[in-house]
Scaffold this active site. Structure first.
Site, PDB file in Angstrom:
ATOM      1  N   HIS A  74      32.260 -10.655   9.491  1.00 29.07           N
ATOM      2  CA  HIS A  74      33.083  -9.468   9.221  1.00 29.07           C
ATOM      3  C   HIS A  74      32.173  -8.368   8.683  1.00 29.07           C
ATOM      4  O   HIS A  74      31.443  -8.588   7.729  1.00 29.07           O
ATOM      5  CB  HIS A  74      34.182  -9.787   8.207  1.00 29.07           C
ATOM      6  CG  HIS A  74      35.351 -10.513   8.809  1.00 29.07           C
ATOM      7  ND1 HIS A  74      36.649 -10.255   8.463  1.00 29.07           N
ATOM      8  CD2 HIS A  74      35.403 -11.474   9.752  1.00 29.07           C
ATOM      9  CE1 HIS A  74      37.458 -11.032   9.166  1.00 29.07           C
ATOM     10  NE2 HIS A  74      36.734 -11.791   9.939  1.00 29.07           N
ATOM     11  N   LYS A 295      34.167 -14.481  -4.941  1.00 32.06           N
ATOM     12  CA  LYS A 295      32.820 -14.795  -5.434  1.00 32.06           C
ATOM     13  C   LYS A 295      32.621 -16.267  -5.805  1.00 32.06           C
ATOM     14  O   LYS A 295      31.473 -16.727  -5.937  1.00 32.06           O
ATOM     15  CB  LYS A 295      32.502 -13.926  -6.661  1.00 32.06           C
ATOM     16  CG  LYS A 295      32.065 -12.520  -6.302  1.00 32.06           C
ATOM     17  CD  LYS A 295      30.642 -12.494  -5.771  1.00 32.06           C
ATOM     18  CE  LYS A 295      30.277 -11.244  -5.025  1.00 32.06           C
ATOM     19  NZ  LYS A 295      30.320 -11.356  -3.563  1.00 32.06           N
TER      20      LYS A 295
END
Ligand code: DHB
Length: 390
Positions: A74, A295
């Site tokens: 992406h 994350k």
């Protein structure tokens, strides 16, 4: 009977399995223990976004050959607010990208590679405690699949055993760590539908946050902000679609049968210490981040890269120089990721006590980021991942 290995690794999640893989490549033996079954590990749905660093490590070390075939690159995300979408173009901003590749697929790859290499990987083996970590013969005591006591003596013990780590207390003592709670959670759904958009949508709306993510061409993952005490089973599918749709004003979601729903509570946590004597903690055992920005797993991978280099130097070269730097090096990145995850969360969510001032300030913050090349680059740099130490 006491068994011997060089590194005893508690936890067969991304951190533990990757560490075993990296150590094996350097010729260092390890035993990995996990309380869960292989099936549980391979089917539990977690996050889906890998930083470019994470992908490079998986690819370059032969840990996953499916990240490029099953996963997809992406080059941006959409931030949606005030009824319109604003693209952050990662490729243009920082020349880097992320990969959509679900965590449980990474785990399947890592488990297959480890078993093919003849690695000692033991499922359904809960660890009771670790001891002697301040000697050079630390020990791990567990219960094996057959119910018998397992005792392993190692040169080093690593706790990669998640947020309910049993190794953590041996390392941090009663100090624990630094916490932050949030007054909301995410309601997550998995549905059978085509993707609603080309890229992920992070939406700030008057009704609260929503994230439109993906899993595959046929299955999509979506989340919306909810109360931490929310019972996931009270809503009909129609109500869930209406709530999701209301939170992405101006976009149209592709609907389909919802086959899984869950409420994810979240908080921030960083352990006071990551290392004591001959034991270290990594991944969720050492820190938890709120999910906004994805994350968690990427940070676990970064911890493990830094620790594996230190262990190679210690166990092969006999020098503890890199091990002495491990905590500072890892914590610098952990706190940056804490800040980024907190920032994305605070910019995109609505708290119950938010005033009209707060809402307008938040929109101005989103405009500051999206209307400036420097703002977009700031977000893109953090989202795609800061460079790992050389
Ligand atoms: C997903 C989760 C996240 O927290 C995120 O920021 C992006 C994607 C996911 O589950 O797909």
């Amino acid at each position: 009977m006491t068994e011997r290995t060089r590194v005893a690794i508690v936890g067969a999640g991304p951190a533990g399995l990757l560490l075993a893989h990296l150590l094996d490549r350097a010729g260092i033996s390890s035993i990995v223990l996990d309380s869960r079954t292989r099936e549980e590990i391979e089917t539990t749905v977690r996050a889906g976004i890998l930083e470019q660093n994470t992908v490079e490590i998986l690819r370059e070390t032969g840990a996953s050959d499916r990240v490029d075939t099953v996963g997809s690159r992406h080059d941006g995300i959409e931030l949606r607010f005030d009824g319109a979408g604003h693209r952050i173009d990662f490729a243009e901003s920082v020349g880097r990208g992320v990969w959509l590749y679900p965590q449980h697929e990474v785990l399947k790859d890592l488990i297959a590679v480890r078993l093919a290499a003849g690695q000692d990987l033991r499922f359904s083996t809960p660890v009771a405690h670790v001891s002697d970590i301040e000697s050079d013969r630390p020990r791990v005591v567990a219960t094996g699949q057959d119910g018998r006591r397992v005792e392993i003596e190692a040169d080093f013990v690593v706790g990669a055993d998640g947020s309910r780590s049993v190794v953590r207390e041996a390392v941090t003592g009663s100090h624990g760590g630094f916490f932050r709670e949030y007054p909301f959670a995410w309601f997550g759904v998995l549905c059978e539908a085509p993707p609603s958009a080309h890229e992920l949508i992070y939406s700030n709306s008057p009704d609260g946050f929503a994230l439109i993510s993906q899993r595959s061409p046929e299955v999509q993952r979506m989340y919306f902000q909810c109360d931490p005490a929310q019972d996931p089973d009270v809503f009909s599918e129609r109500q869930l679609w209406d709530m999701l749709q209301a939170r992405v004003p101006g976009a149209t979601l592709h609907e389909g049968p919802i086959f899984q729903r869950d409420v994810l509570r979240f908080r921030s946590f960083v352990a006071h210490r990551l290392l004591k004597g001959r034991a270290a903690i990594v991944g969720d055992a050492a820190h938890t981040v709120p999910p906004t920005g994805a994350k968690g797993m990427n940070l676990a991978v970064a911890d493990v890269v830094v620790l594996s280099r230190a262990l190679e130097q210690l166990l092969q070269g006999g020098s503890a120089e890199l091990l002495a730097q491990f905590e500072d090096t890892a914590l610098a990145r952990i706190w940056k990721a804490q800040h980024f995850s907190w920032w994305m969360t605070s910019m995109l969510h609505r708290t119950a006590d938010a005033s009209e001032f707060d809402a307008r300030r938040q929109l101005a913050e989103l405009r500051t980021v999206t209307e400036s090349a420097a703002g977009r680059a700031y977000l893109a740099e953090a989202y795609t991942g800061w460079p790992l130490p050389a």
